[in-house]
Design an enzyme around this catalytic site. Structure first.
Site: not given
Ligand code: ADP
Ligand code: MG
Length: 315
Positions: A13-14, A131, A216, A278
């Site tokens: 998303g970023n 969701k 995604k 992820k």
């Molecule tokens: P995206 O839009 O890229 O899918 P998300 O917000 O869904 O992003 O997932 C990424 C986020 O996961 C990071 O910004 C962080 O805040 C969070 N996060 C949760 N657990 C962890 C972890 N163990 N290590 C690193 N980041 C983590």
């Molecule tokens: Mg995400």
């Protein structure tokens, strides 16, 4: 065939929305330009890249517009929201890549593929939609939509009512062969936006869109396996993955193997709905024979590929 290193890069998303105050189209394009510069660096280093992306906020905007225009215009079904956002985000990425290649004198072209993702119509997710999507509603409106539009609605602890939809597991990327062919022909591909548009198949093979969403990271992982990608890279808001994330004993991970990934996941180090999916998506990629995966943020893609940062996960 020539030896090409193929990477599926799932951008988070970023890469489009930096923060709440920057979500207009020009803001999204500016963010896309920045992200695509990092992708172009990778391509300049010899990678063939498929860029996949999320679309949650963008689908939310379409649903909101649709809601506000109800008295005048037809509603947009969720699978069409998926298609619309794949087109718009694909357009942004294609144009940003085109201009970046031009600036660098690189002979490369980008193309987007509207992508359908097959899900199992008997996926258990369909019997318990979870969701949340779209705007908050009051109870009367929620009950009306539930009765007249077959929505599943839930009350979200004090904040109002919301529609919920299923998030089934992706089974097959329908356009995987087209994406592979484009990559082999040297195109940079943008595809599997939002995990792909969820479709189900009848006994004759006919496809129909469904009102669901696909994760995604799961959709991107499946594509990476289907095209035999050498690398599955997840670009998100953190430079590395951590154990005890955001706690005093936080420990950044440089390189872990599949078994460690499974163990840390089971121990609950990766938050549900953010890092959890992820890691699960990467585990699935490695279990299907993938060799290596990487998690880092857009700015660090180059450094991470050179081995100096990011979290690498290997079979
Ligand atoms: P995206 O839009 O890229 O899918 P998300 O917000 O869904 O992003 O997932 C990424 C986020 O996961 C990071 O910004 C962080 O805040 C969070 N996060 C949760 N657990 C962890 C972890 N163990 N290590 C690193 N980041 C983590
Ligand atoms: Mg995400």
């Amino acid at each position: 065939m020539s030896q090409k290193k193929v990477a599926v890069v799932a951008v988070g998303g970023n890469s489009l929305i930096k923060d709440e105050a920057h979500r207009s189209i020009p803001d999204q394009y500016a963010a896309a330009q920045e992200s695509m510069r990092h992708i172009a660096d990778m391509i300049a280093q010899g990678w063939e890249v498929v860029v996949t992306h999320g679309n949650g906020p963008q689908v939310g905007f379409i649903l909101r517009r649709s809601e506000l225009a109800r008295h005048e215009l037809h509603a947009v079904p969720l699978d069409f929201c998926g298609a619309d956002t794949q087109g718009a985000i694909g357009y942004m990425f294609q144009q940003a890549l085109h201009n970046e290649f031009l600036r660098r004198g690189m002979r490369k072209q980008a193309a987007s593929v509207v992508t359908q993702t097959l899900v199992d119509r008997n996926d258990p997710a369909f019997s318990k939609p979870s969701k949340p999507i779209g705007s908050f509603m009051d109870e009367a409106m929620a009950k009306d939509r539930a009765a007249n539009e077959k929505w599943t609605v839930v009350e979200d602890a004090g904040r109002g009512w919301r529609r919920v939809v299923a998030s089934p597991l992706p089974k097959r990327i329908i356009e995987a062969d087209a994406i592979r062919a484009l990559i082999q022909a040297g195109f940079v591909v943008v595809g599997v936006g939002g995990g792909g548009i969820p479709v189900i198949e009848d006994e004759h093979g006919n496809l129909t869109g469904v009102e669901a969403v696909i994760d995604k990271d799961f959709g991107s992982s499946l594509l990476a396996s289907m095209i035999g990608a050498d690398l599955f890279l997840i670009s998100t808001a953190v430079e590395k993955v951590a154990l005890h994330y955001n706690k005093p004993n936080q420990q950044w991970l440089d390189r872990i193997n599949l078994e460690q990934a499974r163990r840390y996941q089971a121990e609950g180090h990766f938050a549900k709905g953010s890092m959890g999916p992820k890691i699960e998506a990467i585990i699935a990629f490695l279990e299907r024979g993938g060799k290596q995966a990487l998690i880092t943020d857009p700015e660090n893609i180059g450094n991470a590929l050179a081995g100096s940062t990011g979290t690498w996960i290997e079979s």
